[in-house]
Structures are given as C-alpha cells and as structure tokens.
Design a protein around this motif. Structure first.
Motif, PDB file in Angstrom:
ATOM      1  N   GLU A 129       3.571  -2.977   3.714  1.00 17.14           N
ATOM      2  CA  GLU A 129       3.252  -4.302   3.183  1.00 17.14           C
ATOM      3  C   GLU A 129       2.312  -5.008   4.159  1.00 17.14           C
ATOM      4  O   GLU A 129       2.522  -4.981   5.370  1.00 17.14           O
ATOM      5  CB  GLU A 129       4.512  -5.131   2.999  1.00 17.14           C
ATOM      6  CG  GLU A 129       4.218  -6.486   2.386  1.00 17.14           C
ATOM      7  CD  GLU A 129       5.472  -7.255   2.040  1.00 17.14           C
ATOM      8  OE1 GLU A 129       5.340  -8.229   1.289  1.00 17.14           O
ATOM      9  OE2 GLU A 129       6.565  -6.910   2.509  1.00 17.14           O
ATOM     10  N   ILE A 130       1.273  -5.636   3.594  1.00 18.34           N
ATOM     11  CA  ILE A 130       0.325  -6.419   4.368  1.00 18.34           C
ATOM     12  C   ILE A 130       0.621  -7.897   4.114  1.00 18.34           C
ATOM     13  O   ILE A 130       0.606  -8.343   2.971  1.00 18.34           O
ATOM     14  CB  ILE A 130      -1.133  -6.120   3.936  1.00 18.34           C
ATOM     15  CG1 ILE A 130      -1.420  -4.618   3.915  1.00 18.34           C
ATOM     16  CG2 ILE A 130      -2.109  -6.880   4.831  1.00 18.34           C
ATOM     17  CD1 ILE A 130      -1.274  -3.917   5.209  1.00 18.34           C
TER      18      ILE A 130
ATOM     19  N   SER B 211      -7.903   4.104  -3.339  1.00 15.03           N
ATOM     20  CA  SER B 211      -7.952   2.998  -4.299  1.00 15.03           C
ATOM     21  C   SER B 211      -7.442   1.759  -3.576  1.00 15.03           C
ATOM     22  O   SER B 211      -7.126   1.805  -2.393  1.00 15.03           O
ATOM     23  CB  SER B 211      -7.097   3.309  -5.532  1.00 15.03           C
ATOM     24  OG  SER B 211      -5.726   3.274  -5.223  1.00 15.03           O
ATOM     25  N   GLU B 212      -7.335   0.683  -4.296  1.00 12.61           N
ATOM     26  CA  GLU B 212      -6.901  -0.578  -3.704  1.00 12.61           C
ATOM     27  C   GLU B 212      -5.495  -0.484  -3.102  1.00 12.61           C
ATOM     28  O   GLU B 212      -5.183  -1.135  -2.112  1.00 12.61           O
ATOM     29  CB  GLU B 212      -6.917  -1.672  -4.773  1.00 12.61           C
ATOM     30  CG  GLU B 212      -7.006  -3.062  -4.230  1.00 12.61           C
ATOM     31  CD  GLU B 212      -7.191  -4.058  -5.349  1.00 12.61           C
ATOM     32  OE1 GLU B 212      -6.204  -4.742  -5.664  1.00 12.61           O
ATOM     33  OE2 GLU B 212      -8.299  -4.150  -5.896  1.00 12.61           O
ATOM     34  N   SER B 213      -4.648   0.378  -3.682  1.00 12.71           N
ATOM     35  CA  SER B 213      -3.264   0.466  -3.211  1.00 12.71           C
ATOM     36  C   SER B 213      -2.890   1.844  -2.670  1.00 12.71           C
ATOM     37  O   SER B 213      -1.728   2.069  -2.340  1.00 12.71           O
ATOM     38  CB  SER B 213      -2.316   0.084  -4.344  1.00 12.71           C
ATOM     39  OG  SER B 213      -2.469   0.992  -5.411  1.00 12.71           O
ATOM     40  N   GLU B 214      -3.830   2.774  -2.578  1.00 11.72           N
ATOM     41  CA  GLU B 214      -3.542   4.109  -2.050  1.00 11.72           C
ATOM     42  C   GLU B 214      -4.507   4.461  -0.928  1.00 11.72           C
ATOM     43  O   GLU B 214      -5.712   4.447  -1.127  1.00 11.72           O
ATOM     44  CB  GLU B 214      -3.660   5.163  -3.154  1.00 11.72           C
ATOM     45  CG  GLU B 214      -2.553   5.120  -4.165  1.00 11.72           C
ATOM     46  CD  GLU B 214      -2.642   6.280  -5.132  1.00 11.72           C
ATOM     47  OE1 GLU B 214      -2.666   7.427  -4.664  1.00 11.72           O
ATOM     48  OE2 GLU B 214      -2.708   6.016  -6.331  1.00 11.72           O
ATOM     49  N   TRP B 215      -3.938   4.771   0.227  1.00 13.61           N
ATOM     50  CA  TRP B 215      -4.739   5.100   1.402  1.00 13.61           C
ATOM     51  C   TRP B 215      -4.245   6.396   2.031  1.00 13.61           C
ATOM     52  O   TRP B 215      -3.074   6.755   1.903  1.00 13.61           O
ATOM     53  CB  TRP B 215      -4.611   4.011   2.459  1.00 13.61           C
ATOM     54  CG  TRP B 215      -5.240   2.695   2.116  1.00 13.61           C
ATOM     55  CD1 TRP B 215      -5.493   2.182   0.877  1.00 13.61           C
ATOM     56  CD2 TRP B 215      -5.676   1.700   3.039  1.00 13.61           C
ATOM     57  NE1 TRP B 215      -6.055   0.937   0.979  1.00 13.61           N
ATOM     58  CE2 TRP B 215      -6.186   0.626   2.298  1.00 13.61           C
ATOM     59  CE3 TRP B 215      -5.671   1.623   4.410  1.00 13.61           C
ATOM     60  CZ2 TRP B 215      -6.688  -0.514   2.882  1.00 13.61           C
ATOM     61  CZ3 TRP B 215      -6.180   0.486   5.008  1.00 13.61           C
ATOM     62  CH2 TRP B 215      -6.682  -0.575   4.244  1.00 13.61           C
ATOM     63  N   ILE B 216      -5.143   7.084   2.723  1.00 16.76           N
ATOM     64  CA  ILE B 216      -4.788   8.210   3.573  1.00 16.76           C
ATOM     65  C   ILE B 216      -5.148   7.797   4.993  1.00 16.76           C
ATOM     66  O   ILE B 216      -6.272   7.367   5.246  1.00 16.76           O
ATOM     67  CB  ILE B 216      -5.545   9.489   3.187  1.00 16.76           C
ATOM     68  CG1 ILE B 216      -5.142   9.947   1.788  1.00 16.76           C
ATOM     69  CG2 ILE B 216      -5.277  10.596   4.208  1.00 16.76           C
ATOM     70  CD1 ILE B 216      -5.925  11.146   1.290  1.00 16.76           C
ATOM     71  N   VAL B 217      -4.180   7.929   5.902  1.00 18.26           N
ATOM     72  CA  VAL B 217      -4.409   7.553   7.294  1.00 18.26           C
ATOM     73  C   VAL B 217      -4.192   8.792   8.160  1.00 18.26           C
ATOM     74  O   VAL B 217      -3.120   9.398   8.129  1.00 18.26           O
ATOM     75  CB  VAL B 217      -3.467   6.413   7.738  1.00 18.26           C
ATOM     76  CG1 VAL B 217      -3.717   6.062   9.189  1.00 18.26           C
ATOM     77  CG2 VAL B 217      -3.647   5.189   6.851  1.00 18.26           C
TER      78      VAL B 217
ATOM     79  N   LEU C 164       0.838  -1.188   0.000  1.00 16.36           N
ATOM     80  CA  LEU C 164       0.000   0.000   0.000  1.00 16.36           C
ATOM     81  C   LEU C 164       0.876   1.242   0.000  1.00 16.36           C
ATOM     82  O   LEU C 164       1.885   1.292   0.698  1.00 16.36           O
ATOM     83  CB  LEU C 164      -0.865   0.065   1.263  1.00 16.36           C
ATOM     84  CG  LEU C 164      -1.858  -1.025   1.542  1.00 16.36           C
ATOM     85  CD1 LEU C 164      -2.490  -0.790   2.909  1.00 16.36           C
ATOM     86  CD2 LEU C 164      -2.923  -1.046   0.484  1.00 16.36           C
ATOM     87  N   SER C 165       0.459   2.242  -0.745  1.00 11.45           N
ATOM     88  CA  SER C 165       1.061   3.561  -0.670  1.00 11.45           C
ATOM     89  C   SER C 165       0.194   4.369   0.287  1.00 11.45           C
ATOM     90  O   SER C 165      -0.995   4.565   0.037  1.00 11.45           O
ATOM     91  CB  SER C 165       1.090   4.204  -2.057  1.00 11.45           C
ATOM     92  OG  SER C 165       1.553   5.523  -1.962  1.00 11.45           O
ATOM     93  N   VAL C 166       0.787   4.827   1.387  1.00 10.42           N
ATOM     94  CA  VAL C 166       0.021   5.477   2.441  1.00 10.42           C
ATOM     95  C   VAL C 166       0.504   6.912   2.632  1.00 10.42           C
ATOM     96  O   VAL C 166       1.704   7.158   2.740  1.00 10.42           O
ATOM     97  CB  VAL C 166       0.172   4.708   3.775  1.00 10.42           C
ATOM     98  CG1 VAL C 166      -0.554   5.410   4.900  1.00 10.42           C
ATOM     99  CG2 VAL C 166      -0.321   3.282   3.624  1.00 10.42           C
ATOM    100  N   THR C 167      -0.433   7.840   2.663  1.00 10.36           N
ATOM    101  CA  THR C 167      -0.147   9.223   3.022  1.00 10.36           C
ATOM    102  C   THR C 167      -0.625   9.416   4.454  1.00 10.36           C
ATOM    103  O   THR C 167      -1.772   9.134   4.767  1.00 10.36           O
ATOM    104  CB  THR C 167      -0.879  10.204   2.091  1.00 10.36           C
ATOM    105  OG1 THR C 167      -0.489   9.940   0.738  1.00 10.36           O
ATOM    106  CG2 THR C 167      -0.551  11.640   2.449  1.00 10.36           C
TER     107      THR C 167
END
Length: 73
Positions: A70-71, A20-26, A3-6
């Motif tokens: 990585e999950i 999206s499936e590989s982009e998250w904001i936390v 995952l690409s996480v901001t």
C-alpha cells in the motif's frame, strides 16, 4: 493506492518494471532471507515514486514473491 508486486530477489540488474497501474515487478540484489529483500523492495518502490520509504507499507506476502503493497498518499 494498492500495488500487486512480484519480487525477483538475487538479481544482477535491480530495478522496477511497471506492468500496469497496479502491477509491478521489482528486481533486487538482496537475498530473500531475514527480510532483506522485503526492505529492498519497499525502498525501490519509494525511490521510483520519489516518496519516503515510510509511506510504503507491506500488507501481505512477507514470505512470498507475490506481495501486496500500500502506498500512502
């Protein structure tokens, strides 16, 4: 799965936003000092996926707002 996480530290309303499936904001309450925000991000991701925190690994971005996670499935 990677995952690409901001990360948005010091946020009043913590939560996970899936772009999206590989982009998250936390968003986390913890400050970005001494790894507190990193730990909170990993915990928030694990909680949102209903998995153990040990299955979420920070690969890149220890001192950045952009992280690669990585999950382990």
């Amino acid at each position: 799965m990677k995952l690409s996480v901001t990360v948005k530290p010091n946020n009043k309303k913590p939560g996970v936003e899936i772009l999206s499936e590989s982009e998250w904001i936390v968003r986390v309450r913890e400050p970005a000092t001494e790894g507190k925000a990193n730990d909170a991000v990993l915990e928030a991701i694990a909680e949102s996926l209903h998995i153990s925190k040990t299955r979420v690994i920070l690969l890149r971005g220890m001192k950045s707002k952009q992280k690669l996670v990585e999950i382990l499935l």
